[in-house]
Design a protein around this motif. Sequence first.
Motif, mmCIF file in Angstrom:
data_model
loop_
_atom_site.group_PDB
_atom_site.id
_atom_site.type_symbol
_atom_site.label_atom_id
_atom_site.label_comp_id
_atom_site.label_asym_id
_atom_site.label_seq_id
_atom_site.Cartn_x
_atom_site.Cartn_y
_atom_site.Cartn_z
ATOM 1 N N MET A 84 0.843 -1.193 0.000
ATOM 2 C CA MET A 84 0.000 0.000 0.000
ATOM 3 C C MET A 84 0.885 1.253 0.000
ATOM 4 N N VAL A 85 0.651 2.136 -0.947
ATOM 5 C CA VAL A 85 1.395 3.391 -1.030
ATOM 6 C C VAL A 85 0.436 4.545 -0.779
ATOM 7 N N ALA A 86 0.740 5.395 0.199
ATOM 8 C CA ALA A 86 -0.132 6.518 0.524
ATOM 9 C C ALA A 86 -0.323 7.419 -0.697
ATOM 10 N N GLN A 87 -1.564 7.828 -0.927
ATOM 11 C CA GLN A 87 -1.894 8.657 -2.080
ATOM 12 C C GLN A 87 -2.064 10.133 -1.712
ATOM 13 N N PHE A 88 -2.265 10.403 -0.427
ATOM 14 C CA PHE A 88 -2.502 11.771 0.019
ATOM 15 C C PHE A 88 -1.561 12.097 1.174
ATOM 16 N N ARG A 89 -1.013 13.295 1.179
ATOM 17 C CA ARG A 89 -0.140 13.702 2.272
ATOM 18 C C ARG A 89 -0.938 13.788 3.569
ATOM 19 N N ASP A 90 -2.085 14.449 3.498
ATOM 20 C CA ASP A 90 -2.940 14.594 4.666
ATOM 21 C C ASP A 90 -4.343 14.969 4.193
ATOM 22 N N ARG A 91 -5.246 15.204 5.123
ATOM 23 C CA ARG A 91 -6.623 15.532 4.760
ATOM 24 C C ARG A 91 -6.705 16.866 4.022
ATOM 25 N N THR A 92 -5.826 17.795 4.374
ATOM 26 C CA THR A 92 -5.830 19.101 3.712
ATOM 27 C C THR A 92 -5.546 18.951 2.222
ATOM 28 N N GLU A 93 -4.513 18.178 1.880
ATOM 29 C CA GLU A 93 -4.193 17.961 0.476
ATOM 30 C C GLU A 93 -5.333 17.240 -0.240
ATOM 31 N N ALA A 94 -5.924 16.240 0.413
ATOM 32 C CA ALA A 94 -7.033 15.511 -0.195
ATOM 33 C C ALA A 94 -8.208 16.434 -0.478
ATOM 34 N N GLY A 95 -8.484 17.348 0.452
ATOM 35 C CA GLY A 95 -9.569 18.300 0.252
ATOM 36 C C GLY A 95 -9.318 19.227 -0.925
ATOM 37 N N PRO A 107 -12.066 11.339 -0.718
ATOM 38 C CA PRO A 107 -10.781 11.041 -1.352
ATOM 39 C C PRO A 107 -10.631 9.573 -1.753
ATOM 40 N N VAL A 108 -11.118 8.646 -0.900
ATOM 41 C CA VAL A 108 -10.886 7.224 -1.141
ATOM 42 C C VAL A 108 -12.087 6.414 -0.672
ATOM 43 N N ALA A 109 -12.431 5.383 -1.444
ATOM 44 C CA ALA A 109 -13.561 4.528 -1.092
ATOM 45 C C ALA A 109 -13.478 3.231 -1.880
ATOM 46 N N VAL A 110 -14.275 2.263 -1.460
ATOM 47 C CA VAL A 110 -14.390 0.994 -2.177
ATOM 48 C C VAL A 110 -15.315 1.203 -3.384
ATOM 49 N N THR A 111 -14.953 0.621 -4.521
ATOM 50 C CA THR A 111 -15.717 0.801 -5.750
ATOM 51 C C THR A 111 -17.171 0.361 -5.584
ATOM 52 N N THR A 112 -17.380 -0.797 -4.972
ATOM 53 C CA THR A 112 -18.749 -1.287 -4.817
ATOM 54 C C THR A 112 -19.580 -0.372 -3.918
ATOM 55 N N THR A 113 -18.934 0.217 -2.909
ATOM 56 C CA THR A 113 -19.643 1.157 -2.042
ATOM 57 C C THR A 113 -20.042 2.409 -2.812
ATOM 58 N N GLY A 145 -7.024 5.371 6.779
ATOM 59 C CA GLY A 145 -5.798 6.067 7.147
ATOM 60 C C GLY A 145 -4.562 5.553 6.430
ATOM 61 N N GLY A 146 -4.602 4.314 5.943
ATOM 62 C CA GLY A 146 -3.452 3.764 5.255
ATOM 63 C C GLY A 146 -3.137 4.437 3.938
ATOM 64 N N TRP A 147 -4.083 5.207 3.424
ATOM 65 C CA TRP A 147 -3.872 5.892 2.146
ATOM 66 C C TRP A 147 -3.427 7.333 2.336
ATOM 67 N N TYR A 148 -3.153 7.703 3.596
ATOM 68 C CA TYR A 148 -2.634 9.019 3.939
ATOM 69 C C TYR A 148 -1.261 8.860 4.584
ATOM 70 N N GLU A 149 -0.356 9.779 4.280
ATOM 71 C CA GLU A 149 0.929 9.785 4.973
ATOM 72 C C GLU A 149 0.765 10.248 6.415
ATOM 73 N N TYR A 150 -0.141 11.201 6.621
ATOM 74 C CA TYR A 150 -0.346 11.793 7.953
ATOM 75 C C TYR A 150 -1.845 11.786 8.219
#
Length: 226
Positions: free
Chosen positions: A1-12, A161-167, A191-196
Amino acid sequence: MVAQFRDRTEAGKQLAAQLMAYRDRPDVLVLALPRGGVVVAYEIAGPLHDALDVMVVRKLGTPGQEELAMGALAPGGLRILNEDVVRARGVSQKAIDWVAAREQRELERREHLFRGERPPYDVRGRTIILVDDGIATGATMRVAILALKQQHPAHLIVAVPVAVTTTCDELAALGCEVVCLLKLETLYSVGGWYEYFPQSSDEEVHDLLKRASREQAAWLQKKAPM
């Protein structure tokens, strides 16, 4: 798993870039699921010049495995259950009621903390952008959607920012537009998809809501004809 977002601020900020079609529209309201969703939503509401408020819902954690949602609560006494989880874990009705009573108290506490005596925004006939920092089981998002639909918004967009496709597909089947930056086949941890990914505090949420309100008022004043 590689984090895709630095934090919630970046994702927003990334989500805001996908939602620019809703900028400067007086009918749009951004609603966030606290706590983490408020951090994401703040970065959306600002660039879009839209009002920001909270949609307080509470997950019903499975006894002995609290992170696993067996259901969720929304204002107005709305409750949904994940029957598959309830059956698989053998959760009794008594245990469900006990957890629901505890979470109802916390829901009411948070509503008062974040909103005070100010009533919720009227969503009837408005375009609602409903935001969280990610969706795993989708229980809390589904109960928020069902609660909002009872108030008859004109259009409902789920932005995460992130979710399951079926959901995402299930939420779309409820009549929502779904904007999701990263769709996955499985999702064990948001949380695994965020660095922070620290837990957001009540104080942080309260501060962001106050700042958003001041910024919205300043923008409306600037926009008003002289």
